[in-house]
Design an enzyme around this catalytic site. Structure first.
Site, PDB file in Angstrom:
ATOM      1  N   CYS A  26      -3.241   6.813  -1.339  1.00 35.30           N
ATOM      2  CA  CYS A  26      -2.071   5.953  -1.870  1.00 35.30           C
ATOM      3  C   CYS A  26      -1.225   6.627  -2.042  1.00 35.30           C
ATOM      4  O   CYS A  26      -1.441   8.119  -1.934  1.00 35.30           O
ATOM      5  CB  CYS A  26      -2.725   5.775  -3.160  1.00 35.30           C
ATOM      6  SG  CYS A  26      -1.214   5.240  -4.833  1.00 35.30           S
TER       7      CYS A  26
ATOM      8  N   CYS B  21      -0.023   9.019  -5.517  1.00 32.68           N
ATOM      9  CA  CYS B  21      -1.453   9.462  -6.291  1.00 32.68           C
ATOM     10  C   CYS B  21      -1.631   9.638  -5.054  1.00 32.68           C
ATOM     11  O   CYS B  21      -3.432  10.708  -5.808  1.00 32.68           O
ATOM     12  CB  CYS B  21      -1.492   8.443  -7.754  1.00 32.68           C
ATOM     13  SG  CYS B  21      -3.224   7.419  -6.799  1.00 32.68           S
TER      14      CYS B  21
ATOM     15  N   CYS C 273      -3.661   0.230  -5.228  1.00 36.08           N
ATOM     16  CA  CYS C 273      -5.005   1.858  -5.633  1.00 36.08           C
ATOM     17  C   CYS C 273      -5.368   1.334  -7.566  1.00 36.08           C
ATOM     18  O   CYS C 273      -4.758   1.220  -8.221  1.00 36.08           O
ATOM     19  CB  CYS C 273      -3.066   2.779  -5.647  1.00 36.08           C
ATOM     20  SG  CYS C 273      -3.862   4.205  -6.383  1.00 36.08           S
TER      21      CYS C 273
ATOM     22  N   CYS D 286      -3.170   4.381  -9.692  1.00 36.92           N
ATOM     23  CA  CYS D 286      -2.414   3.879 -10.321  1.00 36.92           C
ATOM     24  C   CYS D 286      -1.357   2.731 -10.322  1.00 36.92           C
ATOM     25  O   CYS D 286      -0.552   2.522 -10.942  1.00 36.92           O
ATOM     26  CB  CYS D 286      -1.051   5.226  -9.402  1.00 36.92           C
ATOM     27  SG  CYS D 286      -0.519   4.549  -8.017  1.00 36.92           S
TER      28      CYS D 286
ATOM     29  N   ASP E  61      -6.403  12.119  25.846  1.00 35.17           N
ATOM     30  CA  ASP E  61      -7.549  12.580  25.095  1.00 35.17           C
ATOM     31  C   ASP E  61      -7.985  11.275  24.648  1.00 35.17           C
ATOM     32  O   ASP E  61      -7.986  10.018  24.320  1.00 35.17           O
ATOM     33  CB  ASP E  61      -6.974  12.915  23.745  1.00 35.17           C
ATOM     34  CG  ASP E  61      -8.165  13.323  22.570  1.00 35.17           C
ATOM     35  OD1 ASP E  61      -9.539  13.334  23.587  1.00 35.17           O
ATOM     36  OD2 ASP E  61      -7.791  13.778  21.627  1.00 35.17           O
TER      37      ASP E  61
END
Lengths: 240, 448
Positions: free
Chosen positions: B205, B208, B227, B230, B356
């Protein structure tokens, strides 16, 4: 399956940036040969780490932002993780995970971010540079050569009682200066290798798998792992 | 017009004429020459245009193609850059070689994430489209937050331009911006509280720093997120996919804001691209019905992303893959095929592929084992890595043919037991395979 390794994937939802989960997949693949299986718990923010519950721990690398969040939460698991490591619990820590087992590392904004100091190394940062590229090292005890891909800004310096996973043959390694790469301390292995390391390096995968199984099942015989040889050339079509 | 920009324009146009006439090509060199003479040449070249910039990790090329298609319903003069010419020099070349426009023309530009600022330094776009940001070739661009910041550094020079963004991606709701922002997203599933799988990127989030949850999820970290800590949640969507009726590998049927649509391209990820094109169309006042018409007509193959050719009696679909999210979406698309098919994966690790190869371990190759695929091919310069990946996913060694040398691919394809064949390949592996196919006369050798 006769044997089971309970694995903790530490912050698997935050520290998962370069296919680190492949380390578990590769171990599980080799484990089948000795009738063993590997199950995985995600142990993340606000979860407790119960040292007695696990036979293997994977701690991968993450993005800078995620790592700062993990570093804070990790302090709540410091005692349990340190106990697990001191007790000889098998542990594989890659990149950011490797850094955070040490005393501290330097974040993207130059701030000092605490690790848990379970191992005696520390990590500084380079100015506007990353070590990026293929890397080859040689492990002193076994004379085995390991291949991987490194991509890190951090320069890690090992402390007393820590020995490197290998000596750098090609690439930069821990800090680009002392030709060391990674760490071995008791049954904890740390490295900057992506690839992932256990998917690219059969010998190391079997070594860590075997010691994890042997630690949990001291009376069982896992020597079949030594005979195993992954044949990646079967069915290869070559130019006539 | 300054003397510099006049000279630069003339030089660039001459270089293009020369290359085009005598060499049959020339995509970035004219722009390069013109930029040398006048670094601010774009300001001069684009001054009459309304510009729409499309950027993001995946889907830029197809979203741009679909958007052009949609806008052509209403606007006769539309300039766009060819696939791959999405950095500064290619964009300059695009303007240099534009036919003379009559009315106020539109330009729809696919722009590489790090090059947005190169464009906004000289052009003030009318709108930006953000498709998505996923982990992609990190050795080149860095992390998702860094990539988004690069885009926003460019957007900061055009604070009045409207942003049309994928609302299902939490990152696009993470920063307060002065620009007006309109969102599009998927909204056809009933709410069912869920978490994203463990190896998903970008789940924190932004307010938060707790782990986001979802009422519904499409793929990767996209969906109706919230979330639990919050209350941060997905923003209001202006354009919603409100029904998803059918998906096949070559088509999809769905509704956006109640308008039924048919798209002649498969894959859930392409529905996002169509949504973005719909959003731009509505933003530019194209009626929904006309948009549906434009999209239903689209059957062009966009170079390399998904290309169909024939080897003997085999129908081969070649798809470019470059990151785990894209790979997983291709696997999802393939899974909608009800005919028997074989599967090939070709992996290289040159600069353009991403050097990679670790990302293949975040790809969900395990899904392939649910699809009753009778034969597999693994190949390319990094055939060992992709072979082991497929074996770990559960492919039986006897079902797997390994082709390190791609000149053997056509022979191997002809030996496969199914008529349908899917080939996923990284960028340079795709080029090598196309070169091979062209030399055998299977495809046209011309490159976009």
């Amino acid at each position: 399956m006769t044997y089971t390794l309970h694995t903790a994937h530490l912050y698997g939802d935050l520290m998962n940036t370069y296919g680190d989960i492949g380390n578990i997949l590769a171990m599980r693949y080799y484990a089948k040969a000795v009738d063993a299986t590997i199950d995985v718990d995600l142990v993340s923010l606000d979860d407790a780490f119960d040292a007695d519950q696990y036979d293997f721990v994977l701690f991968g690398g993450g993005q800078d932002y995620e790592q700062t969040i993990v570093s804070k939460d990790l302090q709540t698991k410091k005692a349990a993780l340190t106990a697990y490591i001191e007790n000889g619990g098998p542990f594989l820590a890659i990149c950011g995970g490797f850094q955070m087992l040490g005393h501290y590392y330097i974040g993207a904004q130059g701030e000092k971010i605490p690790g848990i100091g379970a191992l005696d190394h520390y990590t500084l940062s380079q100015d506007n540079n990353r070590f990026i590229g293929n890397i080859t090292i040689k492990n002193a005890e076994t004379d085995q050569t390991y291949y991987g891909f490194e991509n890190h800004n951090g320069m890690t310096f090992l402390g007393e009682g820590e020995r490197p996973l290998g000596k750098v043959l090609q690439g930069n390694g821990n800090n680009g200066k002392d030709a060391t790469e990674g760490v071995i301390y008791k049954n904890t292995f740390g490295s900057y290798f992506h690839g992932p390391i256990l998917a690219r390096n059969e010998a190391l995968a079997k070594r860590i798998l075997k010691l994890s199984l042997q630690r949990k099942y001291p009376d069982a015989d896992f020597s079949a792992l030594d005979q195993l040889n992954e044949d990646l050339t079967k069915n290869v079509v070559v130019k006539p | 017009m300054s003397i510099n920009s006049t000279l630069a324009t003339w030089t660039g146009k001459s270089a293009y004429w020369f290359l085009h006439t005598f060499r049959g090509g020339g995509s970035s060199l004219p722009g390069k020459l013109a930029l040398k003479l006048d670094p601010a040449i774009l300001k001069h070249l684009a001054k009459n245009y309304d510009v729409i910039v499309i950027t993001g990790t995946n889907g830029k090329t197809l979203t741009t193609a679909l958007t052009v298609k949609v806008l052509r319903e209403q606007y006769p003069d539309i300039l766009t850059n060819p696939s791959g010419s999405n950095m500064k020099q290619g964009i300059v070349t695009t303007f240099l070689t534009a036919p003379k426009a009559h009315q106020k023309p539109l330009a729809v530009l696919e722009v590489d994430e790090a090059n947005v600022i190169m464009v906004t330094k000289y052009i003030t776009p009318k709108a930006f489209v953000f498709t998505n940001i996923f982990r992609d070739q990190m050795d080149r661009y860095g992390e998702i937050y860094t990539t988004y910041k690069k885009i926003l550094d460019g957007v900061a020079l055009a604070p009045e331009a409207t942003i049309i963004a994928n609302g299902d991606l939490p990152l696009f709701h993470s920063k307060k911006l002065p620009n007006p922002i309109l969102y599009y997203g998927f909204d056809y599933q009933a709410d069912r509280d869920q978490q994203a799988p463990a190896n998903t990127d970008g789940l924190l989030c932004p307010n938060c720093q707790h782990i986001l949850r979802y009422h519904s999820r499409t793929y990767s970290n996209m969906g109706k997120y919230y979330c639990p800590h919050c209350g941060f949640e997905r923003p209001q969507l202006t354009w919603k996919l409100n029904a998803l009726t059918t998906m096949t590998p070559t088509s999809s049927d769905f509704e956006i804001n109640g308008q039924p649509m048919h798209l002649n391209i498969g894959g859930q990820y392409n529905i996002y691209n169509a949504l973005a094109a719909f959003a731009v169309g509505r933003f530019m006042d194209v009626p929904a019905k006309k948009i549906a018409h434009a999209l239903s007509e689209n059957d062009e193959q966009v170079f390399g992303r998904q290309e169909i050719f024939h080897v003997g009696d085999k129908d081969v679909t070649l798809v470019l893959v470059k990151n785990p999210v894209g790979l997983n979406q291709v696997i999802q698309m393939i899974s909608t095929d009800d005919r028997p098919f074989s599967f090939a994966a070709l992996l290289n690790a040159n600069y353009a592929d991403g050097i990679d190869t670790s990302w293949i371990w975040d790809g969900d190759f395990e899904q392939l084992l649910q699809l009753d695929i009778p034969a597999f091919i693994s190949g390319g310069e990094r055939y060992r890595d992709i072979t082991f990946r497929l074996k770990v996913a559960g492919v039986a060694p006897d079902d797997l043919t390994i082709i390190p040398d791609l000149t053997e691919m056509t022979a191997a394809i002809q030996k496969l037991p199914t008529k349908q064949v899917y080939v996923v390949a990284t960028y340079t592996a795709m080029l090598q395979l196309r070169k091979q196919l062209a030399s055998q006369g299977i495809i046209d050798g011309g490159m976009a």
